[in-house]
Design a protein around this motif. Sequence first.
Motif, PDB file in Angstrom:
ATOM      1  N   SER A 104       0.829  -1.208   0.000  1.00  0.00           N
ATOM      2  CA  SER A 104       0.000   0.000   0.000  1.00  0.00           C
ATOM      3  C   SER A 104       0.856   1.247   0.000  1.00  0.00           C
ATOM      4  CB  SER A 104      -0.916   0.015   1.233  1.00  0.00           C
ATOM      5  OG  SER A 104      -1.725  -1.138   1.286  1.00  0.00           O
ATOM      6  N   ALA A 105       0.370   2.268  -0.681  1.00  0.00           N
ATOM      7  CA  ALA A 105       1.080   3.548  -0.670  1.00  0.00           C
ATOM      8  C   ALA A 105       1.084   4.159   0.724  1.00  0.00           C
ATOM      9  CB  ALA A 105       0.446   4.510  -1.675  1.00  0.00           C
ATOM     10  N   SER A 106       0.051   3.874   1.496  1.00  0.00           N
ATOM     11  CA  SER A 106      -0.047   4.411   2.858  1.00  0.00           C
ATOM     12  C   SER A 106       0.368   3.352   3.874  1.00  0.00           C
ATOM     13  CB  SER A 106      -1.473   4.880   3.154  1.00  0.00           C
ATOM     14  OG  SER A 106      -2.373   3.791   3.103  1.00  0.00           O
ATOM     15  N   ASP A 107       1.192   3.761   4.832  1.00  0.00           N
ATOM     16  CA  ASP A 107       1.654   2.827   5.860  1.00  0.00           C
ATOM     17  C   ASP A 107       0.511   2.244   6.678  1.00  0.00           C
ATOM     18  OD1 ASP A 107       4.479   2.423   5.759  1.00  0.00           O
ATOM     19  OD2 ASP A 107       4.757   4.504   6.373  1.00  0.00           O
ATOM     20  N   ALA A 108      -0.476   3.086   7.012  1.00  0.00           N
ATOM     21  CA  ALA A 108      -1.564   2.623   7.876  1.00  0.00           C
ATOM     22  C   ALA A 108      -2.329   1.475   7.223  1.00  0.00           C
ATOM     23  CB  ALA A 108      -2.508   3.777   8.210  1.00  0.00           C
ATOM     24  N   HIS A 109      -2.592   1.575   5.914  1.00  0.00           N
ATOM     25  CA  HIS A 109      -3.303   0.491   5.243  1.00  0.00           C
ATOM     26  C   HIS A 109      -2.412  -0.724   5.079  1.00  0.00           C
ATOM     27  CE1 HIS A 109      -5.202  -1.738   1.867  1.00  0.00           C
ATOM     28  NE2 HIS A 109      -6.295  -1.453   2.543  1.00  0.00           N
ATOM     29  N   ASN A 110      -1.116  -0.523   4.832  1.00  0.00           N
ATOM     30  CA  ASN A 110      -0.219  -1.668   4.706  1.00  0.00           C
ATOM     31  C   ASN A 110      -0.159  -2.451   6.017  1.00  0.00           C
ATOM     32  OD1 ASN A 110       1.515  -2.469   2.315  1.00  0.00           O
ATOM     33  ND2 ASN A 110       2.971  -2.813   3.978  1.00  0.00           N
ATOM     34  N   GLN A 111      -0.151  -1.719   7.134  1.00  0.00           N
ATOM     35  CA  GLN A 111      -0.156  -2.389   8.440  1.00  0.00           C
ATOM     36  C   GLN A 111      -1.443  -3.172   8.639  1.00  0.00           C
ATOM     37  OE1 GLN A 111       2.103  -2.810  10.687  1.00  0.00           O
ATOM     38  NE2 GLN A 111       3.653  -1.236  10.366  1.00  0.00           N
ATOM     39  N   ALA A 112      -2.583  -2.592   8.258  1.00  0.00           N
ATOM     40  CA  ALA A 112      -3.865  -3.269   8.438  1.00  0.00           C
ATOM     41  C   ALA A 112      -4.019  -4.450   7.489  1.00  0.00           C
ATOM     42  CB  ALA A 112      -5.006  -2.273   8.212  1.00  0.00           C
ATOM     43  N   ASN A 113      -3.519  -4.291   6.269  1.00  0.00           N
ATOM     44  CA  ASN A 113      -3.743  -5.281   5.226  1.00  0.00           C
ATOM     45  C   ASN A 113      -2.712  -6.410   5.250  1.00  0.00           C
ATOM     46  OD1 ASN A 113      -5.221  -6.162   2.919  1.00  0.00           O
ATOM     47  ND2 ASN A 113      -3.712  -5.263   1.554  1.00  0.00           N
ATOM     48  N   ILE A 114      -1.456  -6.047   5.526  1.00  0.00           N
ATOM     49  CA  ILE A 114      -0.363  -7.012   5.414  1.00  0.00           C
ATOM     50  C   ILE A 114       0.379  -7.223   6.731  1.00  0.00           C
ATOM     51  CG2 ILE A 114       1.754  -7.550   4.126  1.00  0.00           C
ATOM     52  CD1 ILE A 114       0.693  -5.861   1.838  1.00  0.00           C
ATOM     53  N   GLY A 115       0.225  -6.281   7.674  1.00  0.00           N
ATOM     54  CA  GLY A 115       0.851  -6.443   8.985  1.00  0.00           C
ATOM     55  C   GLY A 115       2.289  -5.978   9.049  1.00  0.00           C
TER      56      GLY A 115
END
Length: 317
Positions: A104-115
């Motif tokens: 994800s371009a955004s860290d917050a979504h990458n954390q939620a989506n991929i951890g």
Amino acid sequence: MYQFTPTAQLRDVTLRDGLQLTGKLLSVARKLDITRQLIALGVPEIELGSLARPDKVPPMAGTLELIGELTPEELERCWVWVATPRHVEKAAAAGARNFQYCLSASDAHNQANIGRSTETSIAAMPDATAIAESVGGKIELCIATSFTCPFDGHVPEDRVLSIANDDRTAGSVDIVICDTLGQAVPTQVTSLVERVAAESPQRRIVYHGHDTWGLGVANTLAAITAGATLVDGSLGGLGGCPFAPGASGNTSTEDILFATRPDWFDPDKLATMVELSENLLAELGEPMRSKTVQGARSSRSDRSEGTGSVNPFEWVV
């Protein structure tokens, strides 16, 4: 016959992004049947599943088994969603050769989506690319939340360009620009796709849109005009991201095809696709979001009552 110009191919993502939020699960045999029906219709490319953990995204269970059931020729047209080198390794061992490496371009979504952070995902991509290349495969760079993030809001274009131009993502054959929330408008899509085409390494540009705010088809056409040559859709507009609150279904495969009219698509294939889509969504208990399918259903209803004079699966220009 009318054809949208410039042209682009369609990738159907029903079996991955389309199924992510469904409450009912499909068997591997049913997924295999859908895959082969789509191939028989002439759909150029298919996203057939994900290596996401089944306890986190239950509908993705059985992806490796599905890959194992397909022939090498069928797998040439299929992509599998991956997020780590280990995912690529497991999918490759099952027979996959086309890998969509997503971050994800955004860290917050990458954390939620991929951890993990976006930086961690980018840092691991060279290893994922090496594994794909070792089996003669291809890897895509897929950038989720390219426009907006459900947690961080607006995503600057420069953020997407920085990922596209990072040396660690250079091994990708495609770049997928994702409107994960469906909040982009055509001018934004045009701007970002044109910049990616002009300011990053030359590779195929893929556009992945959602229809949350009703602009899925408009954004898809804008992306094609700006340089995208592959666009994603799902049957009946099924789908959404379980880790992106507010994201509803994908842009409908039927609506994209009705708007673009690729040379392999004709009224008979639309009729077959409508039947496939209606049966699948009824089986899953999901609403039909495709305007094309709704229009065809309405026309059929008129004809059954003796008031319609036009074959709903024929179109005129």
